[in-house]
Enzyme design. Structure first.
Site, PDB file in Angstrom:
ATOM      1  N   LYS A  28      25.522  72.045 -35.573  1.00 28.15           N
ATOM      2  CA  LYS A  28      25.007  71.467 -34.325  1.00 28.15           C
ATOM      3  C   LYS A  28      25.008  72.514 -33.209  1.00 28.15           C
ATOM      4  CE  LYS A  28      27.914  69.592 -31.531  1.00 28.15           C
ATOM      5  NZ  LYS A  28      28.361  69.602 -30.154  1.00 28.15           N
ATOM      6  N   ASN A  29      26.113  73.244 -33.067  1.00 26.28           N
ATOM      7  CA  ASN A  29      26.233  74.156 -31.926  1.00 26.28           C
ATOM      8  C   ASN A  29      25.413  75.434 -32.085  1.00 26.28           C
ATOM      9  OD1 ASN A  29      27.778  72.303 -30.662  1.00 26.28           O
ATOM     10  ND2 ASN A  29      29.743  73.344 -30.990  1.00 26.28           N
ATOM     11  N   ARG A  99      26.013  68.153 -22.220  1.00 23.61           N
ATOM     12  CA  ARG A  99      26.143  69.335 -21.373  1.00 23.61           C
ATOM     13  C   ARG A  99      25.380  70.534 -21.926  1.00 23.61           C
ATOM     14  NH1 ARG A  99      29.803  69.643 -17.549  1.00 23.61           N
ATOM     15  NH2 ARG A  99      29.812  71.875 -17.898  1.00 23.61           N
ATOM     16  N   CYS A 123      33.333  65.945 -17.510  1.00 22.68           N
ATOM     17  CA  CYS A 123      33.298  65.776 -18.959  1.00 22.68           C
ATOM     18  C   CYS A 123      34.653  65.282 -19.415  1.00 22.68           C
ATOM     19  CB  CYS A 123      32.974  67.127 -19.582  1.00 22.68           C
ATOM     20  SG  CYS A 123      33.085  67.150 -21.348  1.00 22.68           S
ATOM     21  N   ARG A 128      34.260  71.475 -16.846  1.00 22.62           N
ATOM     22  CA  ARG A 128      33.437  72.450 -17.580  1.00 22.62           C
ATOM     23  C   ARG A 128      32.444  73.078 -16.615  1.00 22.62           C
ATOM     24  NH1 ARG A 128      31.645  69.899 -23.233  1.00 22.62           N
ATOM     25  NH2 ARG A 128      31.006  72.042 -23.640  1.00 22.62           N
ATOM     26  N   PRO A 129      32.929  74.066 -15.830  1.00 15.82           N
ATOM     27  CA  PRO A 129      32.062  74.689 -14.828  1.00 15.82           C
ATOM     28  C   PRO A 129      30.908  75.456 -15.479  1.00 15.82           C
ATOM     29  CG  PRO A 129      34.154  75.878 -15.016  1.00 15.82           C
ATOM     30  CD  PRO A 129      34.262  74.670 -15.893  1.00 15.82           C
ATOM     31  N   ILE A 130      29.913  75.798 -14.669  1.00 12.93           N
ATOM     32  CA  ILE A 130      28.769  76.578 -15.190  1.00 12.93           C
ATOM     33  C   ILE A 130      28.551  77.850 -14.363  1.00 12.93           C
ATOM     34  CG2 ILE A 130      27.501  74.698 -16.311  1.00 12.93           C
ATOM     35  CD1 ILE A 130      25.784  74.701 -13.662  1.00 12.93           C
ATOM     36  N   ASP A 131      29.613  78.252 -13.621  1.00 13.75           N
ATOM     37  CA  ASP A 131      29.490  79.428 -12.755  1.00 13.75           C
ATOM     38  C   ASP A 131      29.030  80.680 -13.506  1.00 13.75           C
ATOM     39  OD1 ASP A 131      32.179  78.912 -13.839  1.00 13.75           O
ATOM     40  OD2 ASP A 131      32.684  80.854 -12.979  1.00 13.75           O
ATOM     41  N   LEU A 132      29.495  80.862 -14.752  1.00 15.36           N
ATOM     42  CA  LEU A 132      29.127  82.077 -15.482  1.00 15.36           C
ATOM     43  C   LEU A 132      27.636  82.091 -15.829  1.00 15.36           C
ATOM     44  CD1 LEU A 132      32.257  82.310 -17.836  1.00 15.36           C
ATOM     45  CD2 LEU A 132      31.775  83.708 -15.812  1.00 15.36           C
ATOM     46  N   ASP A 314      37.418  73.152 -31.209  1.00 12.88           N
ATOM     47  CA  ASP A 314      36.715  72.011 -31.798  1.00 12.88           C
ATOM     48  C   ASP A 314      37.392  71.486 -33.069  1.00 12.88           C
ATOM     49  OD1 ASP A 314      34.947  72.211 -29.732  1.00 12.88           O
ATOM     50  OD2 ASP A 314      33.389  73.245 -30.868  1.00 12.88           O
ATOM     51  N   ILE A 336      41.534  76.698 -24.409  1.00 13.65           N
ATOM     52  CA  ILE A 336      40.130  76.727 -23.978  1.00 13.65           C
ATOM     53  C   ILE A 336      39.866  75.570 -23.003  1.00 13.65           C
ATOM     54  CG2 ILE A 336      37.710  76.702 -24.734  1.00 13.65           C
ATOM     55  CD1 ILE A 336      39.163  79.120 -25.844  1.00 13.65           C
ATOM     56  N   ARG A 406      27.249  62.073 -32.319  1.00  9.36           N
ATOM     57  CA  ARG A 406      26.664  63.174 -31.545  1.00  9.36           C
ATOM     58  C   ARG A 406      26.676  64.470 -32.339  1.00  9.36           C
ATOM     59  NH1 ARG A 406      28.538  63.898 -25.491  1.00  9.36           N
ATOM     60  NH2 ARG A 406      27.217  65.693 -25.936  1.00  9.36           N
TER      61      ARG A 406
HETATM   62  N1  EPU Z   1      33.769  78.179 -18.499  1.00  2.53           N
HETATM   63  C1  EPU Z   1      33.827  78.630 -17.202  1.00  2.53           C
HETATM   64  N2  EPU Z   1      32.648  78.873 -16.559  1.00  2.53           N
HETATM   65  C2  EPU Z   1      31.433  78.718 -17.159  1.00  2.53           C
HETATM   66  C3  EPU Z   1      31.383  78.263 -18.480  1.00  2.53           C
HETATM   67  C4  EPU Z   1      32.582  78.007 -19.135  1.00  2.53           C
HETATM   68  O1  EPU Z   1      34.919  78.798 -16.630  1.00  2.53           O
HETATM   69  O2  EPU Z   1      30.404  78.965 -16.529  1.00  2.53           O
HETATM   70  C5  EPU Z   1      35.023  77.900 -19.207  1.00  2.53           C
HETATM   71  C6  EPU Z   1      35.076  76.472 -19.780  1.00  2.53           C
HETATM   72  O3  EPU Z   1      35.506  75.546 -18.796  1.00  2.53           O
HETATM   73  C7  EPU Z   1      36.055  76.630 -20.917  1.00  2.53           C
HETATM   74  C8  EPU Z   1      35.740  78.035 -21.433  1.00  2.53           C
HETATM   75  O4  EPU Z   1      35.068  78.700 -20.366  1.00  2.53           O
HETATM   76  O5  EPU Z   1      37.376  76.618 -20.427  1.00  2.53           O
HETATM   77  C9  EPU Z   1      34.860  78.060 -22.662  1.00  2.53           C
HETATM   78  O6  EPU Z   1      33.737  77.208 -22.482  1.00  2.53           O
HETATM   79  P1  EPU Z   1      32.318  77.555 -23.097  1.00  2.53           P
HETATM   80  O7  EPU Z   1      31.358  77.817 -21.991  1.00  2.53           O
HETATM   81  O8  EPU Z   1      32.475  78.607 -24.141  1.00  2.53           O
HETATM   82  O9  EPU Z   1      31.917  76.182 -23.745  1.00  2.53           O
HETATM   83  P2  EPU Z   1      30.414  75.716 -23.985  1.00  2.53           P
HETATM   84  O10 EPU Z   1      29.602  76.906 -24.269  1.00  2.53           O
HETATM   85  O11 EPU Z   1      29.993  74.817 -22.889  1.00  2.53           O
HETATM   86  C10 EPU Z   1      30.567  75.441 -26.573  1.00  2.53           C
HETATM   87  C11 EPU Z   1      30.473  74.305 -27.560  1.00  2.53           C
HETATM   88  C12 EPU Z   1      31.704  73.420 -27.436  1.00  2.53           C
HETATM   89  C13 EPU Z   1      32.942  74.280 -27.714  1.00  2.53           C
HETATM   90  C14 EPU Z   1      32.985  75.473 -26.744  1.00  2.53           C
HETATM   91  C15 EPU Z   1      34.121  76.430 -26.990  1.00  2.53           C
HETATM   92  C16 EPU Z   1      28.103  73.941 -27.775  1.00  2.53           C
HETATM   93  C17 EPU Z   1      26.951  73.042 -27.595  1.00  2.53           C
HETATM   94  N3  EPU Z   1      29.278  73.534 -27.298  1.00  2.53           N
HETATM   95  O12 EPU Z   1      30.602  74.837 -25.293  1.00  2.53           O
HETATM   96  O13 EPU Z   1      31.578  72.437 -28.457  1.00  2.53           O
HETATM   97  O14 EPU Z   1      34.102  73.520 -27.556  1.00  2.53           O
HETATM   98  O15 EPU Z   1      31.741  76.213 -26.833  1.00  2.53           O
HETATM   99  O16 EPU Z   1      34.046  76.944 -28.279  1.00  2.53           O
HETATM  100  O17 EPU Z   1      27.987  74.997 -28.375  1.00  2.53           O
HETATM  101  C18 EPU Z   1      31.903  70.373 -29.490  1.00  2.53           C
HETATM  102  O18 EPU Z   1      31.068  70.709 -30.348  1.00  2.53           O
HETATM  103  O19 EPU Z   1      32.650  69.370 -29.636  1.00  2.53           O
HETATM  104  C19 EPU Z   1      32.061  71.182 -28.290  1.00  2.53           C
HETATM  105  C20 EPU Z   1      32.637  70.725 -27.172  1.00  2.53           C
END
Ligand code: EPU
Length: 449
Positions: A28-29, A99, A123, A128-132, A314, A336, A406
């Site tokens: 899925k991811n 998300r 969430c 789960r910020p998106i600043d990056l 996960d 994480i 999902r």
């Molecule tokens: N983070 C920030 N700023 C950002 C983005 C992330 O501080 O802009 C933090 C997050 O809050 C977290 C860490 O960085 O503490 C890692 O988050 P990441 O961005 O890597 O998560 P994601 O890309 O949103 C994907 C998977 C998640 C999985 C995480 C970590 C997908 C669709 N989702 O999420 O999958 O837990 O990577 O490996 O690929 C799931 O499948 O159940 C799931 C939640």
């Protein structure tokens, strides 16, 4: 839109050893960002090994709104191509469901110079910020504002640069995906520093390379992308889902048995396989197959979630379910998502002895869990409750099955084919419950496939 599984309950009974072979579905991811990457061309792409899960259906709905046609072919093949119009707005109704919708931002900006994507909200697994994501796209030259809860991004052209993607919890998987997609059509070279190394990021990079992108270093923390003028359609097979494979390996460890996991890629699961071995489970790593054997005499272990190649967050909830019936005291540290513990109160309702302090959980193994009505709160928590239900005495009724749907393609059918006693029931219009026959594709939302 009706979410599939919303009215469903999983009825789970105490089960004996699992036995047989199971085929793991596509990841899925990996599928979600790869579907978003289809926005980078008007050509048709044919994606093989796409799992029938509702998050994929949601992404297909978003692509349709953005002017793409996504149609299921045979079985797990999805054909994606541009229609005659293009859109650049991903609306709140869909983004709020998932998300991962944020990963259309990079490709929209790279392709059309503009994007409006609803800002993902809170969430259940924590902030789960998106600043990056935003910082990286700004570094590439995008102007970003927030308007009525939407991210509005614009760029006449994106220009390659060095982007640092490290946040307080390490790198970001989907921010790395967004940068890869945006940089592929940017002018000049982009270096993504502190890039995520997850196999799903590598799969996206390989998909983009097959489309004509110039990318090196994927799988390491420094990725280089040399922008190209155009990308083309491609036929591509998505990698198997390491989290589904891991969930079935943990199920076998807990229930005992002898299972051949086809599509299990040992290199994607090293941290889990090492931990299972520490817990007394016998693991054989073959090419494209993981063979697992367990006599249920599990030893308590310590697990700390980390970015790949560390132990995946996960699989944290499923591993905790295993520790509830292991001998001794186990520890889980979540690095994480420090608040990803929604499964703890539900596991306690089944008799688990868990003490939680901040991002640590201490689990004292018990002889037996007891079945109970429990509620899934998120995708991986629901898998953990399925596993707990299978080792518990008596019956467990799991609600909130839409969370499971999902991201798992028919988990209950795969487990039941291995000998587990689990089936799905659906509420009818008059409030009665009927058993969902095995032949029904419950997790696929036809109107969005
Ligand atoms: N983070 C920030 N700023 C950002 C983005 C992330 O501080 O802009 C933090 C997050 O809050 C977290 C860490 O960085 O503490 C890692 O988050 P990441 O961005 O890597 O998560 P994601 O890309 O949103 C994907 C998977 C998640 C999985 C995480 C970590 C997908 C669709 N989702 O999420 O999958 O837990 O990577 O490996 O690929 C799931 O499948 O159940 C799931 C939640």
């Amino acid at each position: 839109m009706k979410r599939t599984g919303q009215l469903d309950t999983l009825i789970i009974e105490h089960s004996g050893p699992l036995k047989g072979t199971v085929q793991i579905s596509g990841a899925k991811n990996a599928a979600l960002p790869i579907l978003a990457a289809c926005l980078l061309t008007d050509d048709e792409s044919v994606l093989e090994g796409v799992p029938h899960v509702t998050d994929v259906a949601t992404m297909c709905s978003i692509l349709q709104i953005l002017g793409m046609d996504a149609a299921w072919g045979d079985d797990s093949t999805l054909n994606v191509k541009a229609q005659h119009h293009h859109g650049w707005t991903a609306p709140y109704e869909l983004v709020s469901m998932m998300r991962a919708s944020i990963c259309v931002l990079g490709p929209l900006l790279a392709r059309f110079g503009r994007a409006r994507v609803s800002m993902p909200g809170g969430c259940v697994i924590g902030p789960r910020p998106i600043d990056l994501h935003l910082k990286g796209l700004e570094a590439l030259g995008a102007k970003i504002t927030i308007d009525h809860g939407d991210i509005v991004a614009q760029a006449d052209r994106l220009i390659g640069t060095t982007i640092h993607l490290s946040g307080p919890f390490g790198s970001s998987v989907l921010a790395t995906a967004n940068m890869l997609m945006a940089a592929s059509l940017a002018e000049g070279a982009t270096i993504i520093d502190h890039a995520a190394c997850e196999p799903e990021v590598v799969d996206l990079a390989n998909f983009l390379i097959a489309m004509g992108a110039n990318i090196t270093g994927q799988g390491s923390s420094t990725i280089r992308v040399e922008g190209v003028v155009r990308l083309h359609g491609v036929r591509y097979r998505i990698i198997p889902d390491r989290i589904e494979a891991g969930t079935i390996l943990i199920a076998t460890a807990m229930l005992g048995g002898d299972v051949w996991v086809h599509g299990g890629v040992a290199e994607h699961l090293t941290a889990l396989l090492d931990k299972l071995t520490d817990a007394n489970v016998v693991i054989e790593r073959l090419i494209g197959i993981i063979h697992v054997q367990s006599d249920r005499k599990l030893k308590a272990i310590e697990v700390t979630t980390q970015a790949f190649p560390g132990f995946p967050t996960d699989l944290q909830a499923q591993m905790m379910a295993m520790m509830t019936v292991s001998h001794g005291v186990g520890v889980v540290t979540e690095k994480i998502y420090p608040e990803r513990f929604m499964h703890v109160p539900e596991l306690r309702r089944m008799g688990a002895q868990i003490t939680q302090e901040g991002a640590n959980a201490i689990i004292k193994g018990v002889e037996r869990l007891g079945g109970a009505p429990v509620m899934a709160s998120d995708l991986r928590a629901s898998a953990a409750l399925v596993l707990a239900g299978l080792v518990a005495d008596n019956q467990t009724q799991l609600g909130g099955v839409e969370h499971l749907d999902r991201g798992y393609e028919h988990l209950e059918r795969k487990l039941s084919a291995l000998g587990a006693k689990i089936h799905r029931e659906q509420a009818t219009a008059n409030g009665e419950r009927t058993v969902v026959p095995v032949g029904v594709v419950a997790a696929t939302s036809g109107s969005h496939g």
